[in-house]
Enzyme design. Structure first.
Site, mmCIF file in Angstrom:
data_model
loop_
_atom_site.group_PDB
_atom_site.id
_atom_site.type_symbol
_atom_site.label_atom_id
_atom_site.label_comp_id
_atom_site.label_asym_id
_atom_site.label_seq_id
_atom_site.Cartn_x
_atom_site.Cartn_y
_atom_site.Cartn_z
ATOM 1 N N VAL A 109 67.548 32.495 11.691
ATOM 2 C CA VAL A 109 66.704 33.532 11.056
ATOM 3 C C VAL A 109 66.730 33.351 9.532
ATOM 4 O O VAL A 109 67.879 32.774 8.985
ATOM 5 C CB VAL A 109 67.698 34.878 11.154
ATOM 6 C CG1 VAL A 109 66.905 36.064 9.984
ATOM 7 C CG2 VAL A 109 67.521 35.448 12.319
ATOM 8 N N LYS A 110 65.704 33.368 8.752
ATOM 9 C CA LYS A 110 65.685 33.235 7.390
ATOM 10 C C LYS A 110 65.522 34.623 6.647
ATOM 11 O O LYS A 110 64.752 35.266 6.964
ATOM 12 C CB LYS A 110 64.309 32.288 7.160
ATOM 13 C CG LYS A 110 64.152 32.129 5.557
ATOM 14 C CD LYS A 110 62.633 31.550 5.609
ATOM 15 C CE LYS A 110 62.211 31.298 3.875
ATOM 16 N NZ LYS A 110 60.816 30.492 3.847
#
Length: 285
Positions: free
Chosen positions: A172-173
């Site tokens: 996840v960014k």
């Protein structure tokens, strides 16, 4: 998790230190030719040796990156909106997994817009992409995009990151925020931080990267704070020192200043060679 998926994931986040430096150059998919990225090939080429992976669209990959370059590709596969359109959150999947396989992508990236008008659509996009990623052994990176009306606080970002992981994202960014460690603790997959808009001073961007790593991030996906710097090579080397050499922000800034001076000296030498060549050239009759 199958061998192929693990292998591809290890190219994005190194198993040696569980960290990674991702260079983001996918901004044109909704911003067009933004400052510093007007000619992608010119921007990308000198930075590639210092990045662990490269995030971009298939169009820029085909036109602006030599196929003999050995760098893992994080392929953006969502889009369909623009900065001048009505709503950036109305994204669809615009690149197929078969296309990604042809391009030898190591990871697929898309954005979700939690709390937006098109939240449901983007979360279903993620679910469909995770199914395909698991089928073909390609990890999925989810970007927790934030609209103008959303607060970038730990409560909201923690919610968005957890939802992404629950649906099946492998990375996840998201954005750095106060109490960022709570976001990381609540997300059972690696979290990397977005660099965001260009900050006024390089030291500020390096402090951002250091703080995120200190608070549990697995790496950075930085774009504008690197290639909009006057000295992008010096900047990415400094970021790399924070991520892989455990440098703090001041140490990394020292590296930046040293590399900046080296770049200036090299530039002066090139100019000197050019002037000498011009002065010794044979004039036309």
């Amino acid at each position: 998790m199958d061998w192929g998926l693990k292998n591809r994931l290890s190219k994005i986040i190194s198993p040696k230190d569980n960290r990674g430096v991702m260079l983001a150059v996918d901004h044109g998919y909704f911003l067009g030719p933004t400052d510093g990225l007007q000619t992608p090939r010119t921007t990308i080429r000198p930075l590639l040796p210092y990045a662990d992976s490269l995030m971009l669209t298939r169009g820029v990959l085909r036109t602006s990156v030599n196929p003999d370059v050995n760098i893992p590709i994080v392929l953006r596969v969502s889009g369909g909106t623009s900065i001048v359109g009505e709503d950036l959150s109305n994204e669809s999947l615009v690149t197929s997994v078969e296309e990604a396989i042809r391009l030898n992508a190591s990871c697929l990236a898309l954005s979700i817009f939690v709390g937006s008008k098109h939240e449901h659509k983007t979360l279903v996009n993620l679910s469909k992409l995770v199914d395909l990623g698991e089928k073909y052994g390609i990890p999925i990176l989810t970007v927790t995009a934030v609209g103008k009306e959303m607060n970038r606080d730990s409560r909201y970002l923690g919610l968005a990151c957890r939802i992404a992981a629950e649906i099946g994202a492998h990375i996840v960014k998201t954005y750095y925020c106060q109490n960022f460690e709570e976001v990381v603790e609540g997300c059972p997959v690696p979290v990397i931080i977005a660099g965001g808009k260009k900050l006024p001073r390089e030291l500020e961007a390096l402090q951002l990267a250091y703080n995120a790593l200190r608070d549990g991030a697995a790496g950075v996906d930085m774009g504008r704070n690197i290639w909009q710097s006057d000295w992008p090579i010096a900047m990415i080397k400094a970021v790399q020192a924070i991520v892989h050499k455990n440098a703090d922000a001041k140490e990394a800034y020292g590296i930046f200043l040293e590399e900046e001076e080296n770049d200036k000296s090299s530039h002066k030498e090139r100019q000197k060679v050019v002037r000498t060549t011009v002065n010794h050239s044979v004039p036309f009759d």
